[in-house]
Design an enzyme around this catalytic site. Structure first.
Site, mmCIF file in Angstrom:
data_model
loop_
_atom_site.group_PDB
_atom_site.id
_atom_site.type_symbol
_atom_site.label_atom_id
_atom_site.label_comp_id
_atom_site.label_asym_id
_atom_site.label_seq_id
_atom_site.Cartn_x
_atom_site.Cartn_y
_atom_site.Cartn_z
ATOM 1 N N LYS A 1 0.826 -1.210 0.000
ATOM 2 C CA LYS A 1 0.000 0.000 0.000
ATOM 3 C C LYS A 1 0.863 1.265 0.000
ATOM 4 C CE LYS A 1 -3.724 -2.325 2.471
ATOM 5 N NZ LYS A 1 -4.531 -2.614 1.326
ATOM 6 N N CYS A 2 1.901 1.247 -0.784
ATOM 7 C CA CYS A 2 2.885 2.330 -0.841
ATOM 8 C C CYS A 2 2.810 3.002 -2.211
ATOM 9 C CB CYS A 2 4.269 1.727 -0.605
ATOM 10 S SG CYS A 2 5.657 2.856 -0.790
ATOM 11 N N GLY A 3 3.220 4.243 -2.283
ATOM 12 C CA GLY A 3 3.300 4.927 -3.562
ATOM 13 C C GLY A 3 4.249 4.248 -4.530
#
Length: 183
Positions: free
Chosen positions: A38-40
């Protein structure tokens, strides 16, 4: 591990919490990445998979990518190991090994990551991992050959990987120099 000589001396846990003996990778070039769902930078899974397939296709059984999920950075990988595996496969078609979720910093940091950080410190000698998707390149000899920040796109690592494999890159673009960096 007091007498660690190389990458191959470690046995991190796989997705089923069983020892994953890195000695089985002797002679291979390995790109090690701390990942998060769930990271950029999560879309880098696509680039990592493409890199894995492209290089494995031209250098069968000589290269692999190892993903190590980590939830230490803004809780960006909160799922359990089964959830993480499913996410990687369904959303990005990941076929390279994604091992058990670990810590890369702190008192509970995985010993492999402690060793890699010691072998290739970041900017100004800092050893900590700054964020998700930091990358380490391990040569055929089991030694750390480079470290790149999260912002380094996987496709830009093709040339350094091919160099370690003893091959040549198919492009003439300059590859990024391993940077001892922290974001």
């Amino acid at each position: 591990m007091a007498s660690v000589a190389s990458f191959y001396d470690f046995k991190p846990l796989d997705k089923k919490a069983q020892p994953y003996d890195l000695a089985n990778l002797k002679g291979k070039v390995v790109l090690v990445v701390n990942t998060a769902s769930k990271c950029g930078f999560t879309p880098q899974f696509e680039g990592l998979e493409k890199l894995y397939k492209d290089i494995s296709g031209s250098h069968p059984d000589q290269f692999t990518v190892l993903g190590f999920p980590c939830n230490q950075f803004a809780s960006q990988d909160p799922g359990d190991d089964d959830t993480i595996q499913t996410f990687c496969q369904v959303n990005f078609g990941v076929t390279f090994p994604v091992l058990k979720k670990i810590d890369v910093n702190g008192d509970k940091a995985d010993p492999l990551w402690e060793w890699m950080k010691k072998e290739q410190p970041g900017l100004m000698g800092m050893k900590r991992i700054k964020w998700n998707f930091e990358k380490f390149l391990i040569g055929k000899d089991g030694q750390v050959k480079g470290r790149w920040a999260s912002t380094t796109k996987p496709e830009s690592l093709k040339e350094p990987i091919l160099k370690e494999l003893g091959g040549t890159a198919t492009t003439t673009a300059a590859a990024p120099t391993p940077v001892k960096t922290e974001l």
